[in-house]
Design an enzyme around this catalytic site. Sequence first.
Site, PDB file in Angstrom:
ATOM      1  N   HIS A  27       0.797  -1.224   0.000  1.00  0.00           N
ATOM      2  CA  HIS A  27       0.000   0.000   0.000  1.00  0.00           C
ATOM      3  C   HIS A  27       0.831   1.276   0.000  1.00  0.00           C
ATOM      4  O   HIS A  27       0.286   2.362  -0.110  1.00  0.00           O
ATOM      5  CB  HIS A  27      -0.946   0.025   1.199  1.00  0.00           C
ATOM      6  CG  HIS A  27      -0.240   0.298   2.489  1.00  0.00           C
ATOM      7  ND1 HIS A  27       0.433  -0.673   3.165  1.00  0.00           N
ATOM      8  CD2 HIS A  27      -0.080   1.432   3.196  1.00  0.00           C
ATOM      9  CE1 HIS A  27       0.973  -0.148   4.244  1.00  0.00           C
ATOM     10  NE2 HIS A  27       0.691   1.134   4.298  1.00  0.00           N
TER      11      HIS A  27
HETATM   12  C1  UD1 Z   1      -2.363   5.296   5.781  1.00  0.00           C
HETATM   13  C2  UD1 Z   1      -1.111   5.758   6.528  1.00  0.00           C
HETATM   14  C3  UD1 Z   1      -0.046   4.689   6.444  1.00  0.00           C
HETATM   15  C4  UD1 Z   1      -0.559   3.356   6.919  1.00  0.00           C
HETATM   16  C5  UD1 Z   1      -1.780   3.017   6.085  1.00  0.00           C
HETATM   17  C6  UD1 Z   1      -2.381   1.681   6.472  1.00  0.00           C
HETATM   18  C7  UD1 Z   1      -0.617   8.153   6.573  1.00  0.00           C
HETATM   19  C8  UD1 Z   1       0.271   9.198   6.002  1.00  0.00           C
HETATM   20  N1  UD1 Z   1      -0.551   6.970   5.956  1.00  0.00           N
HETATM   21  O1  UD1 Z   1      -2.043   5.211   4.404  1.00  0.00           O
HETATM   22  O2  UD1 Z   1       1.038   5.066   7.270  1.00  0.00           O
HETATM   23  O3  UD1 Z   1       0.445   2.372   6.768  1.00  0.00           O
HETATM   24  O4  UD1 Z   1      -2.758   4.048   6.287  1.00  0.00           O
HETATM   25  O5  UD1 Z   1      -3.438   1.349   5.646  1.00  0.00           O
HETATM   26  O6  UD1 Z   1      -1.314   8.415   7.520  1.00  0.00           O
HETATM   27  N2  UD1 Z   1      -9.427   4.654   1.361  1.00  0.00           N
HETATM   28  C9  UD1 Z   1     -10.603   3.932   1.295  1.00  0.00           C
HETATM   29  N3  UD1 Z   1     -11.156   3.510   2.467  1.00  0.00           N
HETATM   30  C10 UD1 Z   1     -10.615   3.757   3.688  1.00  0.00           C
HETATM   31  C11 UD1 Z   1      -9.409   4.495   3.737  1.00  0.00           C
HETATM   32  C12 UD1 Z   1      -8.825   4.909   2.590  1.00  0.00           C
HETATM   33  O7  UD1 Z   1     -11.129   3.674   0.229  1.00  0.00           O
HETATM   34  O8  UD1 Z   1     -11.186   3.340   4.713  1.00  0.00           O
HETATM   35  C13 UD1 Z   1      -8.780   5.074   0.108  1.00  0.00           C
HETATM   36  C14 UD1 Z   1      -9.018   6.520  -0.255  1.00  0.00           C
HETATM   37  O9  UD1 Z   1      -9.196   6.586  -1.627  1.00  0.00           O
HETATM   38  C15 UD1 Z   1      -7.731   7.211   0.132  1.00  0.00           C
HETATM   39  C16 UD1 Z   1      -6.698   6.110  -0.064  1.00  0.00           C
HETATM   40  O10 UD1 Z   1      -7.400   4.881   0.222  1.00  0.00           O
HETATM   41  O11 UD1 Z   1      -7.479   8.326  -0.656  1.00  0.00           O
HETATM   42  C17 UD1 Z   1      -5.521   6.243   0.854  1.00  0.00           C
HETATM   43  O12 UD1 Z   1      -5.933   6.407   2.229  1.00  0.00           O
HETATM   44  P1  UD1 Z   1      -5.063   7.307   3.243  1.00  0.00           P
HETATM   45  O13 UD1 Z   1      -5.639   7.207   4.597  1.00  0.00           O
HETATM   46  O14 UD1 Z   1      -4.841   8.642   2.651  1.00  0.00           O
HETATM   47  O15 UD1 Z   1      -3.636   6.647   3.244  1.00  0.00           O
HETATM   48  P2  UD1 Z   1      -3.193   5.115   3.290  1.00  0.00           P
HETATM   49  O16 UD1 Z   1      -2.520   4.833   1.991  1.00  0.00           O
HETATM   50  O17 UD1 Z   1      -4.274   4.199   3.725  1.00  0.00           O
END
Ligand code: UD1
Length: 368
Positions: A207
């Site tokens: 991820h």
């Molecule tokens: C975040 C953390 C990372 C952690 C990871 C675990 C930061 C900077 N990054 O990254 O350290 O290892 O979580 O998963 O805080 N999305 C969904 N559903 C959700 C959450 C996210 O669809 O419940 C999608 C959204 O499109 C979002 C993307 O995933 O834009 C990324 O989510 P985000 O929370 O920004 O960062 P992670 O890559 O999950």
Amino acid sequence: MLKVINVVGARPNFMKVAPIVEAMRRRGREFAPFVVHTGQHYDEQMSDAFFRDLGLPEPDVCLGVGSGSHAQQTAALMQLFEPVVLREKPDWVLVVGDVNSTLACALVCAKLLVKVAHVEAGLRSRDRTMPEEINRLLTDQIADLLLTPSRDADANLLAEGIPAKRIRLVGNVMIDSLFKQLERAAGSKVRKELGVDDKPYAVVTLHRPSNVDDAGVLRGILSALAQIGARLPVVFPVHPRTRKNIYEFGLDEELAHSGGGRVRLVEPLGYLDFLRLYSGAALVLTDSGGIQEETTALGIPCLTLRENTERPVTVELGTNRIVGTHPERIVRAATDALEATSTNTPPRVPPFWDGHTADRILDEMMNA
Ligand code: UD1
């Protein structure tokens, strides 16, 4: 009695906070725990499933911040969290790990002069292109109590000029959850459902933006997985960010045509199902931080698809190898690891990764 706001936001936070809140409830004369869920992760499989699996109580407050750019998410978190701190007047705010929620909530408290305890302090990848590394560096600068998982973390903090009196080695609280849930996870049917209950298999998670936001890097990793899939089934629970990019870059079709039929893409799993799955794997390939630690605690061979790790103890003492993202290197390392499994040695678990870290954290907060 200490009133403590415990902050959770994203998937890797839940298994760290669950044993801490449980210990606070057990020690109800000393602690009054309050749980704030920032809503950085919000999908059923990225959040709710973990509350159920880990027995975390319903949050007292949900901020519902959702996704956004780093600046948007961090700013929104601060605006939403500040009024909660002003209203609840906690003695401490406890933050864990290195996600945007960790830094944003610590920063709110530093300005309000509310004490912050940072669990999993001191880890450093020395790679400032990782958003988590920025979150770690800044949170550790402003937190009052730095609770570290391993000695290398203490050394990192001291080298940054942080006074020793703010640092306490308490061990790895994720391993509290792991040991506690191992038996319950045995009831999961996930291996049978995925058809891997009677043969060796590999498990993959990916991820990190550096691996999944760049089409070339992601294509290379998937081609390595297809080659490993020729040898044994590969189960890949796909993070939402990664799934979106696999489809956007058209890599799902490429994977199907490259003989990657044995690479099985599935939805993200809950804590118990995922524990059941990786604990039976012949090999784990990951870019996660926590999974490097969990595989070390259980003695499962792990290949980390990154150029560095903030968790060097998993390489020095544990089962982890840092292999980067070059496809040939990944395939070679996987072959080596699979051929070596017959001479499996018992896991060497780092000091204080013993299932009792939560109580040590509470003791340190009482004494601070
Ligand atoms: C975040 C953390 C990372 C952690 C990871 C675990 C930061 C900077 N990054 O990254 O350290 O290892 O979580 O998963 O805080 N999305 C969904 N559903 C959700 C959450 C996210 O669809 O419940 C999608 C959204 O499109 C979002 C993307 O995933 O834009 C990324 O989510 P985000 O929370 O920004 O960062 P992670 O890559 O999950």
